[in-house]
Write a protein that holds these residues in place. Structure first.
Motif, PDB file in Angstrom:
ATOM      1  N   ASP A  36       0.815  -1.204   0.000  1.00  0.00           N
ATOM      2  CA  ASP A  36       0.000   0.000   0.000  1.00  0.00           C
ATOM      3  C   ASP A  36       0.857   1.265   0.000  1.00  0.00           C
ATOM      4  N   GLY A  37       2.074   1.141   0.503  1.00  0.00           N
ATOM      5  CA  GLY A  37       2.959   2.290   0.525  1.00  0.00           C
ATOM      6  C   GLY A  37       3.269   2.840  -0.859  1.00  0.00           C
ATOM      7  N   VAL A  38       3.268   1.976  -1.879  1.00  0.00           N
ATOM      8  CA  VAL A  38       3.519   2.423  -3.242  1.00  0.00           C
ATOM      9  C   VAL A  38       2.427   3.393  -3.671  1.00  0.00           C
ATOM     10  N   ALA A  39       1.175   3.017  -3.425  1.00  0.00           N
ATOM     11  CA  ALA A  39       0.054   3.883  -3.776  1.00  0.00           C
ATOM     12  C   ALA A  39       0.079   5.164  -2.956  1.00  0.00           C
ATOM     13  N   ALA A  40       0.369   5.043  -1.664  1.00  0.00           N
ATOM     14  CA  ALA A  40       0.398   6.218  -0.795  1.00  0.00           C
ATOM     15  C   ALA A  40       1.501   7.183  -1.215  1.00  0.00           C
ATOM     16  N   ASP A  41       2.657   6.645  -1.604  1.00  0.00           N
ATOM     17  CA  ASP A  41       3.772   7.475  -2.029  1.00  0.00           C
ATOM     18  C   ASP A  41       3.436   8.217  -3.323  1.00  0.00           C
ATOM     19  N   MET A  42       2.814   7.528  -4.247  1.00  0.00           N
ATOM     20  CA  MET A  42       2.421   8.158  -5.508  1.00  0.00           C
ATOM     21  C   MET A  42       1.368   9.235  -5.263  1.00  0.00           C
ATOM     22  N   ARG A  43       0.437   8.934  -4.376  1.00  0.00           N
ATOM     23  CA  ARG A  43      -0.624   9.904  -4.073  1.00  0.00           C
ATOM     24  C   ARG A  43      -0.047  11.163  -3.449  1.00  0.00           C
ATOM     25  N   ALA A  44       0.961  11.024  -2.589  1.00  0.00           N
ATOM     26  CA  ALA A  44       1.537  12.168  -1.898  1.00  0.00           C
ATOM     27  C   ALA A  44       2.465  12.983  -2.800  1.00  0.00           C
ATOM     28  N   LYS A  45       3.274  12.299  -3.602  1.00  0.00           N
ATOM     29  CA  LYS A  45       4.303  12.983  -4.373  1.00  0.00           C
ATOM     30  C   LYS A  45       3.855  13.393  -5.761  1.00  0.00           C
ATOM     31  N   ARG A  46       2.970  12.629  -6.360  1.00  0.00           N
ATOM     32  CA  ARG A  46       2.508  12.911  -7.718  1.00  0.00           C
ATOM     33  C   ARG A  46       0.982  12.828  -7.763  1.00  0.00           C
TER      34      ARG A  46
END
Length: 290
Positions: A221-231
């Motif tokens: 889930d961190g992959v999705a969260a990271d993308m949501r936050a940064k891009r």
């Protein structure tokens, strides 16, 4: 060259991520109500020909399913895909060098050095198409292709079996998610792709191994969260809006009866906007079975 580019881009439309539990296998969930069963399988779009990812649990779920939902028709001809890439990804008026920094342009030229036709085409690519080209090159070099990916493998198999095949999107619709992005966001996507190809991300082999093993150190889930936050703009276009549209279709499917399977990129299962979370929010019980 156009055929190779079209095939590569077709298989690299999405990133990969998965809500991982303790199962050492690609992710599979099941949703049930009184008269319906829906399996959710997170795929990897590009794989090596020898990738061993099928399990008895998955094969049983697929055998039970009379219909299968897929992202798009992966059997569209390479010529048709190449035409779409050219139509949507080439800017004949303004060169790419006018849209990106000199550093980015130099990096792109270095990547295509020694490939004259591709180098010529790259000069007039729109930033999103250049990003997809950059992403495709390492996977092709690693022997990963969309033809060997889980999506294409399933498409061939279910058609041969006579099951009903349903597609969420057309190839053109998928490419338009990229083509319709604001240019500044496309440039961000290109810069991210160059960083990853330059060694800042995991290798294609590592990604494939992690997906097959369900390795939560690399996928989650961190992959999705990271993308949501940064891009956030990329996340909204590639993940959130598409998941919302797909969830609405799956709600209609569950309102009927019988057994179906959904096989889409694993990122679409992850995070608070993933299909798993969206169906749970809709009142369904979603159980991880692999």
């Amino acid at each position: 060259m156009r055929r190779t580019l079209g095939r590569g881009l077709a298989g690299l439309l999405l990133a990969f991520g998965v809500h991982v539990a303790a199962w050492a296998a690609p992710p599979l969930w099941v949703v049930r109500d009184a008269d319906s069963t829906l399996y959710l399988f997170g795929t990897m779009h590009v794989l090596t020909a020898d990738a061993d990812w099928r399990t008895p649990i998955f094969d049983k779920a697929l055998a039970e399913s009379s219909r299968v939902w897929l992202e798009m028709d992966t059997q569209a001809t390479p010529e048709a895909m190449a035409r779409l890439v050219v139509d949507l990804g080439i800017d004949r008026k303004t060169p790419l060098a006018a849209k990106v920094s000199p550093t980015v342009m130099a990096a792109i030229r270095e990547r295509v050095k020694g490939q004259p036709k591709l180098a010529e085409m790259a000069e007039h690519m729109r930033p999103w198409a250049a990003a997809m080209m950059i992403q495709a090159m390492p996977t092709l070099a690693a022997g990963q292709t969309s033809e060997a990916g889980a999506d294409a493998t399933l498409t061939r198999g279910v058609r041969e079996s006579g099951k009903t095949v349903l597609f969420f999107e057309t190839p053109e619709a998928q490419l338009r998610f990229f083509a319709d992005l604001p240019e500044a966001v496309q440039v961000q996507f290109l810069e991210d792709s160059l960083d990853q190809a330059g060694g800042k991300g995991r290798t294609p082999a590592e990604t494939q191994a992690a997906w097959i093993a369900g390795d939560e150190r690399l996928l989650g889930d961190g992959v999705a969260a990271d993308m949501r936050a940064k891009r956030p703009a990329l996340y909204d276009a590639f993940v959130r809006r598409r998941n919302a549209a797909w969830t609405a279709l799956l709600m209609q499917d569950l309102a009927g009866s019988g057994t179906a399977m959904v096989a889409v990129g694993a990122l679409h299962m992850a995070g608070e906007d993933g299909l798993v979370a969206q169906l749970r929010a809709g009142g369904f019980t979603v159980e991880r079975v692999q």
